[in-house]
Design a protein around this motif. Structure first.
Motif, PDB file in Angstrom:
ATOM      1  N   PHE A 288       0.821  -1.208   0.000  1.00  0.00           N
ATOM      2  CA  PHE A 288       0.000   0.000   0.000  1.00  0.00           C
ATOM      3  C   PHE A 288       0.859   1.265   0.000  1.00  0.00           C
ATOM      4  N   SER A 289       0.332   2.280  -0.662  1.00  0.00           N
ATOM      5  CA  SER A 289       0.926   3.620  -0.629  1.00  0.00           C
ATOM      6  C   SER A 289      -0.205   4.632  -0.495  1.00  0.00           C
ATOM      7  N   LEU A 290       0.150   5.845  -0.079  1.00  0.00           N
ATOM      8  CA  LEU A 290      -0.862   6.872   0.164  1.00  0.00           C
ATOM      9  C   LEU A 290      -1.582   7.240  -1.131  1.00  0.00           C
ATOM     10  N   PHE A 291      -2.909   7.242  -1.076  1.00  0.00           N
ATOM     11  CA  PHE A 291      -3.727   7.665  -2.213  1.00  0.00           C
ATOM     12  C   PHE A 291      -4.375   9.022  -1.954  1.00  0.00           C
ATOM     13  N   PHE A 292      -4.974   9.197  -0.742  1.00  0.00           N
ATOM     14  CA  PHE A 292      -5.703  10.435  -0.466  1.00  0.00           C
ATOM     15  C   PHE A 292      -5.662  10.748   1.023  1.00  0.00           C
ATOM     16  N   LYS A 293      -5.366  12.006   1.349  1.00  0.00           N
ATOM     17  CA  LYS A 293      -5.374  12.479   2.736  1.00  0.00           C
ATOM     18  C   LYS A 293      -6.609  13.329   2.973  1.00  0.00           C
ATOM     19  N   THR A 294      -7.364  13.010   4.042  1.00  0.00           N
ATOM     20  CA  THR A 294      -8.470  13.894   4.398  1.00  0.00           C
ATOM     21  C   THR A 294      -7.943  15.194   4.988  1.00  0.00           C
ATOM     22  N   GLY A 295      -6.809  15.118   5.694  1.00  0.00           N
ATOM     23  CA  GLY A 295      -6.136  16.330   6.149  1.00  0.00           C
ATOM     24  C   GLY A 295      -6.771  17.020   7.334  1.00  0.00           C
ATOM     25  N   GLU A 296      -7.692  16.348   8.052  1.00  0.00           N
ATOM     26  CA  GLU A 296      -8.309  16.960   9.215  1.00  0.00           C
ATOM     27  C   GLU A 296      -8.155  16.039  10.414  1.00  0.00           C
ATOM     28  N   TYR A 297      -7.979  16.632  11.599  1.00  0.00           N
ATOM     29  CA  TYR A 297      -7.608  15.877  12.796  1.00  0.00           C
ATOM     30  C   TYR A 297      -8.516  16.239  13.966  1.00  0.00           C
ATOM     31  N   SER A 298      -8.779  15.229  14.800  1.00  0.00           N
ATOM     32  CA  SER A 298      -9.489  15.470  16.054  1.00  0.00           C
ATOM     33  C   SER A 298      -8.601  15.004  17.204  1.00  0.00           C
ATOM     34  N   GLU A 299      -8.683  15.703  18.323  1.00  0.00           N
ATOM     35  CA  GLU A 299      -7.831  15.368  19.468  1.00  0.00           C
ATOM     36  C   GLU A 299      -8.235  14.025  20.070  1.00  0.00           C
ATOM     37  N   LYS A 300      -9.536  13.735  20.082  1.00  0.00           N
ATOM     38  CA  LYS A 300     -10.042  12.509  20.687  1.00  0.00           C
ATOM     39  C   LYS A 300     -10.516  11.537  19.607  1.00  0.00           C
ATOM     40  N   TYR A 301     -10.440  10.247  19.924  1.00  0.00           N
ATOM     41  CA  TYR A 301     -10.987   9.233  19.023  1.00  0.00           C
ATOM     42  C   TYR A 301     -12.499   9.376  18.945  1.00  0.00           C
ATOM     43  N   ASN A 302     -13.038   9.206  17.749  1.00  0.00           N
ATOM     44  CA  ASN A 302     -14.473   9.333  17.546  1.00  0.00           C
ATOM     45  C   ASN A 302     -14.917   8.282  16.548  1.00  0.00           C
ATOM     46  N   ILE A 303     -16.032   7.605  16.821  1.00  0.00           N
ATOM     47  CA  ILE A 303     -16.487   6.544  15.908  1.00  0.00           C
ATOM     48  C   ILE A 303     -17.169   7.092  14.663  1.00  0.00           C
ATOM     49  N   GLN A 304     -17.467   8.389  14.641  1.00  0.00           N
ATOM     50  CA  GLN A 304     -18.190   8.980  13.507  1.00  0.00           C
ATOM     51  C   GLN A 304     -17.228   9.330  12.381  1.00  0.00           C
ATOM     52  N   THR A 305     -16.612   8.289  11.792  1.00  0.00           N
ATOM     53  CA  THR A 305     -15.561   8.524  10.799  1.00  0.00           C
ATOM     54  C   THR A 305     -16.011   8.329   9.363  1.00  0.00           C
ATOM     55  N   GLY A 306     -17.178   7.664   9.148  1.00  0.00           N
ATOM     56  CA  GLY A 306     -17.513   7.311   7.775  1.00  0.00           C
ATOM     57  C   GLY A 306     -16.471   6.328   7.254  1.00  0.00           C
ATOM     58  N   GLY A 307     -15.887   6.639   6.101  1.00  0.00           N
ATOM     59  CA  GLY A 307     -14.802   5.817   5.566  1.00  0.00           C
ATOM     60  C   GLY A 307     -15.227   4.817   4.517  1.00  0.00           C
ATOM     61  N   ARG A 308     -16.493   4.852   4.090  1.00  0.00           N
ATOM     62  CA  ARG A 308     -16.931   3.898   3.073  1.00  0.00           C
ATOM     63  C   ARG A 308     -16.382   4.288   1.704  1.00  0.00           C
ATOM     64  N   LEU A 309     -15.915   3.282   0.956  1.00  0.00           N
ATOM     65  CA  LEU A 309     -15.379   3.459  -0.386  1.00  0.00           C
ATOM     66  C   LEU A 309     -16.317   2.806  -1.393  1.00  0.00           C
ATOM     67  N   GLU A 310     -16.480   3.427  -2.570  1.00  0.00           N
ATOM     68  CA  GLU A 310     -17.420   2.905  -3.552  1.00  0.00           C
ATOM     69  C   GLU A 310     -16.951   3.247  -4.974  1.00  0.00           C
ATOM     70  N   LYS A 311     -17.155   2.319  -5.907  1.00  0.00           N
ATOM     71  CA  LYS A 311     -16.834   2.578  -7.311  1.00  0.00           C
ATOM     72  C   LYS A 311     -17.754   3.664  -7.863  1.00  0.00           C
ATOM     73  N   PHE A 312     -17.210   4.449  -8.813  1.00  0.00           N
ATOM     74  CA  PHE A 312     -18.030   5.449  -9.500  1.00  0.00           C
ATOM     75  C   PHE A 312     -17.930   5.270 -11.008  1.00  0.00           C
ATOM     76  N   ASN A 313     -16.714   5.462 -11.551  1.00  0.00           N
ATOM     77  CA  ASN A 313     -16.470   5.169 -12.965  1.00  0.00           C
ATOM     78  C   ASN A 313     -14.995   4.836 -13.138  1.00  0.00           C
ATOM     79  N   LYS A 314     -14.510   4.773 -14.356  1.00  0.00           N
ATOM     80  CA  LYS A 314     -13.125   4.365 -14.602  1.00  0.00           C
ATOM     81  C   LYS A 314     -12.120   5.355 -14.032  1.00  0.00           C
ATOM     82  N   GLU A 315     -12.525   6.600 -13.891  1.00  0.00           N
ATOM     83  CA  GLU A 315     -11.596   7.649 -13.456  1.00  0.00           C
ATOM     84  C   GLU A 315     -11.722   8.027 -11.983  1.00  0.00           C
ATOM     85  N   LYS A 316     -12.869   7.690 -11.332  1.00  0.00           N
ATOM     86  CA  LYS A 316     -13.110   8.245 -10.005  1.00  0.00           C
ATOM     87  C   LYS A 316     -13.719   7.210  -9.062  1.00  0.00           C
ATOM     88  N   ILE A 317     -13.496   7.420  -7.749  1.00  0.00           N
ATOM     89  CA  ILE A 317     -14.141   6.632  -6.699  1.00  0.00           C
ATOM     90  C   ILE A 317     -14.784   7.575  -5.687  1.00  0.00           C
TER      91      ILE A 317
END
Length: 298
Positions: free
Chosen positions: A104-133
């Motif tokens: 694995f290598s880095l693909f995309f950084k959300t670039g935002e940080y929270s001080e505390k752990y939180n379960i409200q992260t989302g994180g679902r990945l889904e196909k869109f087309n040949k160029e995008k996800i």
């Protein structure tokens, strides 16, 4: 409890690739087995080595779990939660599809940080087309106002270009979008979303109309705050300029993954949305007509 950090390591995510099933554990382990083995007494799974913990060491962060795995065009994408000296955050990593080793290598950084752990992260990945996800992101309590900020990646559904890594916000105002599916036939993105106390949602985003759509969090919600001292949310979405959910579950069902399918049998032809529930340990079925109007629920 349900929001403990330790729970992030218990989850498992799978992806079917041709005749193989790939599984990624919350602890970052990867295995695969033949799809036909599901019907046998043993899966006969095989390990796939990966470099997830090497990435953590090389980049000075602590691996805190994964949120999804996606196979698309001979690539494996994963969303990964980590902690470094800036706090907790989520990135997406990519590897060539290889059953011996996933590098694995880095693909995309959300670039935002929270001080505390939180379960409200989302994180679902889904196909869109040949160029995008597609990628969903949740809203940590510390970053709650960012869900309404179009320049933030928090509380969004993002459309990411595979080559340039540039992204477009197709919707905002999300709390914790966990289910995600793109319906090419209708050009609609469906997402399921955990409400606060009550108010789980299913949202339809019609991509042929003006974007980005705004689904209202943290201003409008059919749920209520956990903290009774806090001001209640607006119930209407439309009255405040937001998109109304297609379906609301109150009380909440612990909504999770969704799958839109077409059922064609002797009783007729139906569109149906399968909705998985964490709390009820069951699957809800919502039936639609050809115009995606709800006609029945089970």
């Amino acid at each position: 409890g349900w929001n403990k950090l330790s729970n992030t390591f218990r989850a498992h995510y799978l992806e079917v690739v041709d005749d193989k099933v790939l599984v990624l554990s919350g602890e970052g382990q990867t295995i695969y087995f033949d799809k036909n083995n599901i019907y046998n007494s043993k899966l006969s799974q095989k390990n796939i080595k990966n470099n997830i913990y090497d990435l953590a060491s090389e980049n000075n962060f602590k691996f805190m779990g994964v949120r999804d795995i996606l196979y698309d065009s001979e690539k494996i994408y994963i969303s990964l939660i980590f902690k470094n000296n800036q706090g907790f955050s989520m990135n997406v990593y990519v590897a060539d599809y290889n059953l011996n080793f996933l590098n694995f290598s880095l693909f995309f950084k959300t670039g935002e940080y929270s001080e505390k752990y939180n379960i409200q992260t989302g994180g679902r990945l889904e196909k869109f087309n040949k160029e995008k996800i597609l990628l969903s992101t949740g809203t940590a309590n510390e970053l709650i106002l960012n869900a309404q900020n179009k320049n933030s990646t928090t509380g969004k559904i993002l459309l990411i270009d595979k080559n340039s890594k540039k992204y477009e916000v197709i919707s905002l105002g999300h709390r914790n979008p966990q289910g995600l599916q793109y319906l090419r036939e209708f050009n609609i993105v469906i997402n399921s979303e955990h409400g606060p106390k009550g108010g789980d949602e299913i949202n339809f985003n019609q991509l042929f109309t003006d974007l980005p759509k705004n689904f209202g969090w943290p201003i409008s919600s059919y749920g209520t705050p956990y903290d009774k001292k806090k001001e209640d949310y607006k119930k209407s979405h439309k009255d405040y300029g937001f998109e109304e959910p297609m379906k609301v579950f109150t009380p909440a069902i612990g909504i999770s993954e969704i799958q839109f399918i077409n059922i064609n049998n002797k009783f007729g032809n139906y569109n149906a949305l399968l909705v998985s529930s964490l709390r009820a340990s069951s699957v809800y079925i919502i039936y639609f007509d050809e115009n995606l109007n709800i006609v029945n629920e089970m």
